[in-house]
Design an enzyme around this catalytic site. Structure first.
Site, short mmCIF file in Angstrom:
data_model
loop_
_atom_site.label_atom_id
_atom_site.label_comp_id
_atom_site.label_asym_id
_atom_site.label_seq_id
_atom_site.Cartn_x
_atom_site.Cartn_y
_atom_site.Cartn_z
N GLU A 165 -4.13 7.28 -3.41
CA GLU A 165 -3.75 5.95 -2.90
C GLU A 165 -3.47 4.98 -4.03
O GLU A 165 -4.19 5.00 -5.03
CB GLU A 165 -4.92 5.34 -2.11
CG GLU A 165 -5.05 5.77 -0.69
CD GLU A 165 -6.18 5.00 -0.01
OE1 GLU A 165 -6.21 5.00 1.23
OE2 GLU A 165 -7.04 4.41 -0.69
N TYR A 177 0.84 -1.20 0.00
CA TYR A 177 0.00 0.00 0.00
C TYR A 177 0.88 1.25 0.00
O TYR A 177 1.85 1.34 0.76
CB TYR A 177 -0.89 0.00 1.26
CG TYR A 177 -1.62 1.31 1.48
CD1 TYR A 177 -2.93 1.47 1.04
CD2 TYR A 177 -1.00 2.39 2.11
CE1 TYR A 177 -3.61 2.67 1.22
CE2 TYR A 177 -1.66 3.59 2.29
CZ TYR A 177 -2.96 3.72 1.84
OH TYR A 177 -3.62 4.91 2.02
#
Ligand code: GDP
Ligand code: MN
Length: 382
Positions: free
Chosen positions: A189, A101
């Protein structure tokens, strides 16, 4: 403003981040054609403004064009978190060796964009934060210098022990930081950022939220808005000049001023309720704004009670009272309403409301408690 994944991917690609190619399609036949053009296995991904599409069945692999067409038939038209899927992204299926991530969020506490990375990718970062917070590495970016190479490289090594991969990840982090400044994002993101079996680091998903205040000076970004993909209530509120955010609770809130609206939501929670929305009717609330606000609130089937909390300054309490009377004459409310107002023209407002058969409170605690009880079916609103 939320962007679709395919729009966010374009932005990342423009900043040099490796992102697989892809095509947007709105029909199963077009998905089939795209799968033929791309060749090989493809992934079909629902384009809605919601995370967790994978879990909801909105991200599926297909080995052949016919399979792609069939899968598209399932995904197009499905509902994810209340949003209907009208478009899908078709991309070559990637082979995944590992998922991590990488995200940047504008953080109020540090008053800076904060870069967050985690080797526990692919799943919701909220989940990682709740269960294994030590797996998230954070760095506040100094806006004077941006994300520096050595800072990014250190975080690259937090994800990958291998030098080439750590370097590649660091490059992506710097490119992501540049993208955040370029488009005025409040959030960006990549989840998952993957490594392929060959060792390449690639962005497989992209989420970007644009700070609405940027849209004025970035018409090219503003043009990316897809009104058809927004929650209908939010689109309607925006057109009416109301600041509205739909939430999951049952107490519909109609408040003037963002600060008071947040305090109201806090108090609703404090007394055991859940707000159904954030709504700021703004400074100069003409009665029509109140009518629109009530229409939007009552269109939400979760709403069990409505709470007005008005502190009259520039906003005149009698304007709000007139709006309530006008709205309820146009469409009778099916849920109890609790009205608290105080300040400018309070006395006039109370007279208007009393004449129309409403009670008006001046105490905020009392009003919130009544609204929460009413939403829980425990008591009658005044
Ligand atoms: P989200 O659930 O809305 O965040 O959608 P994502 O794009 O992140 O996809 C969810 C999950 O589907 C990812 O974490 C991957 O595990 C999987 N996935 C997505 N694209 C591919 C792909 O091209 N190949 C493979 N094997 N899995 C994929
Ligand atoms: Mn994702």
């Amino acid at each position: 403003m939320n962007l679709h994944e395919y729009q966010a991917r374009d932005i990342l690609r423009r900043h040099g981040i490796p992102v697989p190619e892809g095509e947007v399609a709105t029909t199963p036949a077009a998905v089939r054609a795209a799968a033929v053009r791309l060749g090989g296995a493809v992934v079909i991904k629902a384009q809605v403004h919601a995370g967790g599409r994978g879990k909801a069945g909105g991200v599926k692999l297909a080995r052949t064009p016919s399979e792609a067409e069939a899968v598209a038939g399932q995904i197009l038209g499905m509902t994810i978190k209340g949003l209907t899927v009208q478009k899908v992204l078709v991309a070559p299926a990637a082979e995944i060796a590992s998922e991590s991530y990488v995200g940047i969020i504008v953080d109020r506490e540090t008053q800076r964009p904060v870069l967050m990375v985690s080797a526990a990718g692919g799943i919701d970062i909220e989940e990682v934060a709740a269960n294994t917070p030590a797996q998230i590495h954070r760095l506040a970016i100094d806006p004077r210098y941006g994300l520096l190479a050595h800072q990014a490289l250190r975080l690259g090594f937090a994800l990958y022990p291998e030098v080439a991969q750590a370097r590649a990840a660091a490059g992506i982090m710097q490119q992501l930081a540049a993208a955040v400044y370029d488009v005025g994002a409040s959030l960006a993101e990549i989840n998952p950022m993957i490594t392929t079996p060959a060792g390449k680091v690639v962005a497989l998903d992209a989420k970007i939220v644009i700070d609405d205040n940027e849209l004025e000076r970035r018409p090219d970004i503003a043009a990316l808005r897809d009104p058809a993909a927004e929650a209908p209530s939010e689109a309607r509120a925006r057109e009416a000049g109301l600041t509205f955010i739909k939430l999951e609770g049952s107490v519909g809130c109609c408040v003037n001023g963002a600060g008071l609206a947040m305090a109201t939501m806090d108090l609703v929670q404090y007394y055991g309720g859940e707000p159904a929305n954030f709504l700021d009717i703004g400074g100069s609330s003409n009665p029509q704004k109140v009518v629109t606000a009530l229409q939007i609130i009552t269109a939400d089937a979760n709403v069990r009670s409505i709470l007005f909390n008005i502190f009259g300054g520039i906003t005149r309490c009698d304007d709000v009272a007139n709006g309530i009377v006008q709205a309820t004459a146009e469409f009778p409310l099916e849920v109890p309403i609790v009205i608290r107002l105080t300040g400018t023209n309070e006395r006039e407002a109370v007279a208007i409301l009393t004449k129309a058969g409403f009670a008006a409170l001046t105490d905020m605690d009392q009003a919130v408690q009544q609204a929460v009880h009413a939403a829980q079916g425990k008591g009658r609103a005044a």
